[in-house]
Design an enzyme around this catalytic site. Structure first.
Site, PDB file in Angstrom:
ATOM      1  N   SER A 116     -10.165  -7.482   3.118  1.00  0.00           N
ATOM      2  CA  SER A 116      -9.934  -8.868   2.795  1.00  0.00           C
ATOM      3  C   SER A 116      -9.318  -9.669   3.947  1.00  0.00           C
ATOM      4  CB  SER A 116      -9.012  -8.967   1.571  1.00  0.00           C
ATOM      5  OG  SER A 116      -7.721  -8.460   1.874  1.00  0.00           O
ATOM      6  N   LYS A 150      -2.046 -14.460   7.604  1.00  0.00           N
ATOM      7  CA  LYS A 150      -2.967 -14.358   6.461  1.00  0.00           C
ATOM      8  C   LYS A 150      -2.472 -15.253   5.325  1.00  0.00           C
ATOM      9  CE  LYS A 150      -5.207 -10.814   3.555  1.00  0.00           C
ATOM     10  NZ  LYS A 150      -5.344  -9.376   3.234  1.00  0.00           N
ATOM     11  N   SER A 154      -7.897  -3.198   3.573  1.00  0.00           N
ATOM     12  CA  SER A 154      -8.051  -4.593   4.016  1.00  0.00           C
ATOM     13  C   SER A 154      -7.556  -4.917   5.417  1.00  0.00           C
ATOM     14  CB  SER A 154      -7.330  -5.529   3.048  1.00  0.00           C
ATOM     15  OG  SER A 154      -8.166  -5.831   1.976  1.00  0.00           O
TER      16      SER A 154
HETATM   17  N1  LIG Z   1      -7.340  -5.388  -0.640  1.00  0.00           N
HETATM   18  C1  LIG Z   1      -8.037  -4.438  -0.074  1.00  0.00           C
HETATM   19  O1  LIG Z   1      -7.473  -3.556   0.553  1.00  0.00           O
HETATM   20  C2  LIG Z   1      -9.504  -4.580  -0.133  1.00  0.00           C
HETATM   21  C3  LIG Z   1     -10.310  -3.690  -0.959  1.00  0.00           C
HETATM   22  N2  LIG Z   1     -11.627  -3.709  -0.411  1.00  0.00           N
HETATM   23  C4  LIG Z   1     -10.364  -4.225  -2.372  1.00  0.00           C
HETATM   24  O2  LIG Z   1     -11.258  -4.989  -2.626  1.00  0.00           O
HETATM   25  O3  LIG Z   1      -9.580  -3.872  -3.204  1.00  0.00           O
END
Ligand SMILES: NC(=O)C[C@H](N)C(=O)O
Length: 495
Positions: free
Chosen positions: A158, A78, A182
């Site tokens: 993400s 990533k 994410s």
């Molecule tokens: N970084 C994550 O775990 C994604 C989460 N959907 C956020 O936008 O904070």
């Protein structure tokens, strides 16, 4: 053997050890697959030279018969991980041109074990999003389609590039990170396995920080066994991260017996949401039956503060982000705006940050700054912290009462179409995290296991939540669920 890229970690490891294949051939198969996958926009930086050099070294190590399980296995990384000398942009324009002078602890651990890096994977900007649409590179695309409909779907976010790359067999496995879901949400959207370990299990050193009290990295893989193998290689104490736990890392793979007889699996009533699609309800019911048939005891439980988790997360995460992202000032890293005559340092900060950060990141910095400001600190930030403590206590109480793991849906829906979410209403996107953020707030391990498909043939995942530091036990329950579910669907190749 052709299609070496379709192998999982365990299978490839066994073939490498048996000298049926070489890491160079395996790596080349993945590089070819990645090269031909432009339509998925999963890889954003390819590193074939590094990959082939690492593969050659791995073959030499394998020839000595003294190689780690991960030796010679090609991975995608990533873009949030700092990789020495290789672009590491966290999906953001503000880190344009940034090539770290150091390696993140996790990638170093993987490389020390002999793993091969194919390149860097797409993601939402600074890991803020659930669809990969906030990325400066443009969104990654899921290899999955709804039946014959060719609408492009999100791989989730993400860690969307990681999920798309693993699901499309561009790599054997990938690293992901999970602040509020994410790893688990993109895993659920793409029929892959994703585990967020206990907070502190993996070092955060060299992983670009979003919300430091919630961020945790983990593997995204094609099977639970692969997740066990890769997590063991990633994890471990690191003196460079004060939140990393001084605990030995067990041999997780050896714990995969599939025997869950007598285990108590909690079903939290608060995770039954109004308007939840029938497919998800049905999947959850099937998951309960599968675990029961495997000998577990299914117990109804209550986690009473669940409904406050999402609002608390969307106060705490932006608050920490606003502080962490203060370092992108045009002085130290990446992008700096062109200045006009007479501009001073304030204009430099303002212009650089306005140009370098996308809308969602700007929104979170503003929300974070607001909830931390003198007049609102108690009303928002402190209240959210108190809610967090209550959520953690809910889990502690059910575990103290003898529950071994908790079964919930991983996401409230299957993957949606790119562009289908209403950008004017960020809360709709935030609702993707409704079943996953509780786990981050409580610092627990959680895993998404592909368990079935919806009425349109799209993969769906169930989440298992475990006791802190008991990833081995959690992986074993996940293994039993995976075995019972027998999920074998693969996306048809159209890219
Ligand atoms: N970084 C994550 O775990 C994604 C989460 N959907 C956020 O936008 O904070």
């Amino acid at each position: 053997m052709t299609d070496l890229n379709t192998l999982g970690l365990a299978e490839a490891r066994d073939k490498l050890r048996a000298k049926e294949i070489t890491s160079v051939d395996l790596t080349q198969a993945c590089l070819d697959a990645a090269e031909a996958s432009g339509a998925l926009n999963a890889f954003v930086h390819h590193t074939p030279d590094i990959a082939l050099a690492q593969a050659k070294a791995a073959d030499a190590r394998l020839a000595t018969g003294d190689a780690h399980d991960m030796c010679g296995l090609p991975l995608g990384i990533k873009d949030l991980f700092c990789t020495k000398g290789v672009a590491s942009q966290a999906g953001s324009a503000i880190l344009e041109g940034f090539k770290p002078e150091y390696e993140s602890t996790i990638t170093q651990n993987l490389f020390d074990a002999g793993a091969v890096m194919l390149g860097k994977l797409n993601m939402d900007e600074f890991a803020m999003g659930s669809s990969n649409e906030t990325s400066v590179y443009g969104n990654a695309v899921s290899p999955w389609r709804r039946g014959n409909d060719d609408t492009a779907l999100t791989p989730g976010g993400s860690s969307g590039g990681s999920a798309a790359a693993v699901a499309a067999d561009l790599c054997l496995a990938a690293t992901g990170t999970d602040t509020g879901g994410s790893i688990r949400q993109p895993a659920a959207f793409t029929g892959t396995v994703g585990i967020k370990p206990t907070y502190g299990r993996c070092s955060r050193w060299g992983v670009v920080a979003f919300a430091s009290s919630l961020d945790q990295a983990g593997p995204m893989t094609k099977s639970v066994r692969d997740a066990a193998i890769m997590l063991e290689a990633m994890a471990g104490h690191d003196a460079k991260d004060s939140t990393s736990a001084e605990l030995a890392v067990p041999n997780f793979e050896a714990m995969l017996t599939g025997d869950i007889r007598g285990k108590k699996i909690g079903i939290p009533k608060e995770y039954h949401m109004d308007g939840m699609p029938e497919d998800i309800e049905a999947l959850w019911a099937q998951g309960r039956e599968m675990l029961k048939a495997a000998g577990a005891e299914i117990v109804d439980i209550s986690l009473p503060h669940t409904k406050y988790a999402l609002p608390a997360y969307y106060v705490i995460a932006p608050a920490e982000a606003s502080s962490n992202l203060a370092r992108y000032d045009g002085v130290r890293y990446g992008h700096r705006a062109n200045l006009a005559a007479g501009d001073g340092i304030t204009e430099m900060y303002e212009k650089t940050r306005a140009e370098g950060f996308g809308h969602e990141v700007q929104r979170r910095v503003m929300v974070g700054t607001y909830v931390l400001s003198a007049g609102f600190y108690d009303a928002y930030y402190n209240r959210a912290r108190r809610v967090r403590a209550l959520i953690k206590r809910d889990f502690e109480q059910v575990f103290a009462a003898g529950i071994d793991a908790i079964l919930t849906p991983a996401t409230p829906s299957a993957a949606f179409g790119l562009g289908e979410m209403d950008n004017e209403d960020p809360v709709k996107m935030y609702l993707n995290d409704v079943f996953t953020v509780t786990v981050n707030l409580a610092g627990l391990p959680g895993i998404s296991v592909p368990t079935g498909v919806d009425h349109q043939g799209l993969p769906l995942g169930l989440q298992l939540i475990g006791r802190p530091w008991e990833e081995g036990d959690l992986l074993n329950t996940a293994y039993a669920l995976e075995t019972a579910a027998g999920f074998v669907a693969k996306p048809g190749k159209w890219w």
